[in-house]
Every structure is written in C-alpha cells, then in structure tokens.
Write an enzyme that holds these catalytic residues in place. Structure first.
Site, PDB file in Angstrom:
ATOM      1  N   SER A  86      32.634  34.610  82.678  1.00  0.00           N
ATOM      2  CA  SER A  86      32.234  33.973  81.411  1.00  0.00           C
ATOM      3  C   SER A  86      31.118  32.959  81.573  1.00  0.00           C
ATOM      4  O   SER A  86      30.651  32.406  80.581  1.00  0.00           O
ATOM      5  CB  SER A  86      33.425  33.230  80.799  1.00  0.00           C
ATOM      6  N   THR A 210      33.876  30.084  78.643  1.00  0.00           N
ATOM      7  CA  THR A 210      32.845  29.069  78.782  1.00  0.00           C
ATOM      8  C   THR A 210      33.414  27.847  79.497  1.00  0.00           C
ATOM      9  O   THR A 210      34.620  27.623  79.453  1.00  0.00           O
ATOM     10  CB  THR A 210      32.454  28.638  77.347  1.00  0.00           C
ATOM     11  N   THR A 228      27.654  28.824  79.696  1.00  0.00           N
ATOM     12  CA  THR A 228      28.369  30.075  79.405  1.00  0.00           C
ATOM     13  C   THR A 228      27.467  31.294  79.505  1.00  0.00           C
ATOM     14  O   THR A 228      26.240  31.165  79.401  1.00  0.00           O
ATOM     15  CB  THR A 228      28.937  30.017  77.965  1.00  0.00           C
ATOM     16  N   ARG A 238      22.068  37.158  70.557  1.00  0.00           N
ATOM     17  CA  ARG A 238      23.085  36.268  69.957  1.00  0.00           C
ATOM     18  C   ARG A 238      23.167  34.949  70.739  1.00  0.00           C
ATOM     19  O   ARG A 238      23.227  34.942  71.964  1.00  0.00           O
ATOM     20  CB  ARG A 238      24.446  36.980  69.963  1.00  0.00           C
ATOM     21  N   VAL A 239      23.178  33.858  70.015  1.00  0.00           N
ATOM     22  CA  VAL A 239      23.350  32.538  70.637  1.00  0.00           C
ATOM     23  C   VAL A 239      24.661  31.950  70.135  1.00  0.00           C
ATOM     24  O   VAL A 239      24.928  31.959  68.931  1.00  0.00           O
ATOM     25  CB  VAL A 239      22.170  31.602  70.267  1.00  0.00           C
ATOM     26  N   GLY A 240      25.465  31.460  71.047  1.00  0.00           N
ATOM     27  CA  GLY A 240      26.743  30.858  70.660  1.00  0.00           C
ATOM     28  C   GLY A 240      26.604  29.352  70.448  1.00  0.00           C
ATOM     29  O   GLY A 240      25.507  28.818  70.268  1.00  0.00           O
ATOM     30  N   ASP A 241      27.732  28.681  70.518  1.00  0.00           N
ATOM     31  CA  ASP A 241      27.753  27.236  70.269  1.00  0.00           C
ATOM     32  C   ASP A 241      27.322  26.404  71.477  1.00  0.00           C
ATOM     33  O   ASP A 241      26.916  25.247  71.331  1.00  0.00           O
ATOM     34  CB  ASP A 241      29.164  26.806  69.860  1.00  0.00           C
ATOM     35  N   THR A 261      35.107  25.538  73.735  1.00  0.00           N
ATOM     36  CA  THR A 261      35.022  26.892  74.272  1.00  0.00           C
ATOM     37  C   THR A 261      35.682  27.820  73.255  1.00  0.00           C
ATOM     38  O   THR A 261      36.413  27.363  72.375  1.00  0.00           O
ATOM     39  CB  THR A 261      35.747  27.019  75.629  1.00  0.00           C
ATOM     40  N   GLY A 262      35.413  29.102  73.392  1.00  0.00           N
ATOM     41  CA  GLY A 262      36.006  30.062  72.449  1.00  0.00           C
ATOM     42  C   GLY A 262      34.938  30.642  71.534  1.00  0.00           C
ATOM     43  O   GLY A 262      33.748  30.600  71.846  1.00  0.00           O
ATOM     44  N   GLY A 264      32.222  30.976  69.391  1.00  0.00           N
ATOM     45  CA  GLY A 264      31.218  29.972  69.099  1.00  0.00           C
ATOM     46  C   GLY A 264      30.791  29.897  67.653  1.00  0.00           C
ATOM     47  O   GLY A 264      30.342  28.845  67.181  1.00  0.00           O
TER      48      GLY A 264
HETATM   49  N1  GLY Z   1      31.773  29.508  73.155  1.00  0.00           N
HETATM   50  C1  GLY Z   1      30.883  30.362  73.789  1.00  0.00           C
HETATM   51  C2  GLY Z   1      30.249  31.336  72.922  1.00  0.00           C
HETATM   52  O1  GLY Z   1      30.734  31.610  71.845  1.00  0.00           O
HETATM   53  O2  GLY Z   1      29.237  31.885  73.322  1.00  0.00           O
END
Ligand code: GLY
Length: 357
Positions: A86, A210, A228, A238-241, A261-262, A264
């Site tokens: 991850s 993450t 992450t 795609r971009v996460g949080d 984490t989780g 995003g």
């Molecule tokens: N929390 C990491 C993501 O969603 O990419």
C-alpha cells in the site's frame, strides 16, 4: 509495563542532553501538571515495519533532531518495504499496471507543507514532497512534472513493481473479463496448467494501508507525513487524500497533528485531518477528535444512504503526547505504533461503528 515520563524526569533527561537549555517550550502551560508524554513518534503501521520505522525515527528525536527529520526517516522505511503493498516500492499499481504514488509532509515549525501526487518510479515520494515544501514556493506537484522535478534533485528512477505486485496485476487483468483477449486461448483456458498460480499471501499482524507518521520533538515542534500507493488498481490519474493537506494530513504546532488512511474520497470531501486538529484545538482529546471526524462523515452519508459506512482509520496526537486512533467500522479498533523514551508500544483506540462482533 507502560512507563510514563514525569515532567521532572523529562527535564532531567533533557538537561542531560542539552547543556541546561529548556528543550520543550511552554511545557507547564501545555501539560497543566499532567505527566509529560512527549517527545514521541507514531505511525498507523502497527506491524513489524512500523516498529522498525519508529526505531529509526526515534533515533533522530532522541539525538535532539527535528520532528520533520524523524518523520521522513521513519516514513522512508515503510516506503522501501517491498512487502508492503500500500506504500511506496511494492505498492499495488493502477489499472494499467503502473505504480503511482501520493505523499505529503507538513512542518509545524514553519507552517509549511509539500506534496506530490501520481508520482511514478520514485521510491521515496515523501522525500520529494519535502523538497517541494522546502525548496519551492508551491505545495503540490503532480505526475510527469513531479517526476522531472524529482530527477532534477537527484532522485533515481526505479521500477516500483515487485514480482508479487506484477503477478497480482496480471492475475487481476486476466480475470477482469471473459470478453477480451487477455488470458489463455479459449480451447486451453479451463486446463489446470493454464491457470495463474494463486499466491498465498502472508498474514500480517495488523491490516494496514496508507501510512501516517506523526511526531513531536524535544523542542515541542510537530511534523507529519502521509504516504501511499493509493487504491490498488485505481483509474490512472486518480489522486487520493494523502497528498491533500487538510485531508490526509494536517499539523498545527500549537495543537498537534492528525492523519487519515482508508478510502480517500471521503477524507477529501470532509477535510478530515484539518477537522480533527480543529476539534483538538477546541479541547477534544485526540481520541475524541478521531471519533468526531468519523461520525461527521457517517452522518453526511446517512442522509443519502443510511447503510453506507466507508472504510477509514484516523489517528491523531496532541502536544501533551495524548493519542487517538479510530476505525470507522468492523471489529478491529484503530491501532498505531508509538515510540517514546519509555519504549515502543501499540496503542489501541476504538471503532466508531462496530460490526461483526
Ligand atoms: N487513503 C489513501 C487513498 O485513498 O489513496
């Protein structure tokens, strides 16, 4: 047995290190006479790699180093772990089989932040984020330009796929549809010798994704990193949080720090890390702040789909060294690795909406 450092013992240790200088600013006001539990470094990775990362980060803090150096050193250890699917090297690739990394860093001393998103071929994305933070007037750099920037600073391009993640991607790709040409020819595809071998995954001692690394140093300065490889097999781009300051990470030198984490997407919409720090500023403990943020997200979804609970874990620390960890749902409470002068421990928090008891 858990051993706390009392205020007096802390000062004695500090004085031993630093020629009599006051090493933790505003300490009496911050602790209100409570036992001092700082400095410390924590990570959401409550597994063997997390423990190793904490030892490395602690070495920096114990030597009088800055929180920002400690979190980078610790996060690099998790990023380079090939078995962690991850984060960093060995992280799951996107839908096209390419590993795209997101990371952010924030330094409470300077109210400064840096981040990279969709960064390919660089093993230590949080270190590139640190250069964005310290050597540019920007906060976030993305994609191929972030890669070009990293190379200008001497980072080497590397293949971030391991044999394990390449095999996982190929197996998934071949099984994605029976209406494309991936996989063995039709007349052979049912024969056992043409099946891709199922890899038996090792059972880790703690499920994680993450990672967040947060620290308070001997000077009372706070720093944090979130890093992450994002959602496995995500849509390219795609971009996460994690690289979004206020979502996957937030640090305030007068309050503490928080990380997520989780999934995003929920964390971006709720600005969850900023919200947690804000709650702590309003007097909530880190544990309460994590729970407040998860309930806030659940409440939003309740109005749209009462049965939907996204999968997240939030963690937080404050300037007194108090801890918080909460998972949205399931039966396992939020957990994290904690390293203080008294040693390494695992902190166990709560589940906001327990299921499957
Ligand atoms: N929390 C990491 C993501 O969603 O990419």
């Amino acid at each position: 047995m858990k051993r706390r450092i009392t205020r007096r013992r802390f000062f004695n240790q500090s004085l031993g290190l630093g020629a009599g200088a006051l090493l933790f600013k505003d300490l009496p006001a911050l602790t209100g006479g409570q036992p001092v539990q700082v400095p410390l470094i924590i990570t959401s990775h409550a597994n063997a790699t997390g423990k190793k990362a904490m030892a490395a980060g602690w070495e920096v803090i114990a030597g009088g180093g800055a929180a920002v150096d400690a979190v980078e050193k610790a996060a690099n250890i998790i990023e380079e772990d090939p078995n962690d699917m991850s984060v960093g090297y060995g992280g799951f690739p996107n839908e096209d089989g390419v590993v795209q990394l997101d990371a952010s860093i924030m330094d409470g001393r300077t109210y400064n932040a840096g981040a990279v998103a969709c960064l390919e071929n660089i093993k230590y994305p949080c270190s590139v984020a640190r250069i964005v933070m310290e050597r540019t007037d920007h906060v976030l750099m993305v994609g191929r330009d972030a890669l070009a920037f990293a190379k200008k600073w001497g980072f080497k391009e590397e293949d971030l796929l391991t044999e394990r993640t390449r095999e996982a991607w190929l197996r998934r790709r071949e099984n994605l549809s029976d209406r494309d040409d991936w996989g063995p020819p039709d007349h052979l595809k049912d024969l056992p010798e043409y099946q891709r071998p199922e890899r038996k995954e090792e059972v880790d001692d703690d499920p994680h994704g993450t990672t967040n690394v947060l620290a308070v140093d001997r000077n009372g300065d706070v720093a944090g990193i979130t890093t992450t490889s994002g959602l496995g097999f995500k849509i390219p781009g795609r971009v996460g949080d994690s690289p979004i300051i206020g979502a996957g990470l937030y640090v305030d030198n007068e309050v503490g720090a928080a990380g997520a984490t989780g999934r995003g997407e929920d964390v971006i919409k709720s600005c969850a890390s900023f919200y947690m720090v804000l709650r702590m500023k309003e007097g909530r403990t880190p544990q309460q702040a994590c729970e407040d943020a998860l309930r806030m997200i659940a409440d939003k979804y309740k109005k749209v789909n009462p049965d939907f609970l996204p999968g997240e874990q939030f963690i937080a620390i404050n300037m007194k060294g108090e801890l918080g960890a909460c998972r949205m749902t399931g039966k396992r409470p939020g957990r994290m690795s904690v390293q203080r002068a008294s040693g390494y421990s695992i902190y166990t928090g709560s589940v906001a909406f327990p299921t499957g008891q």
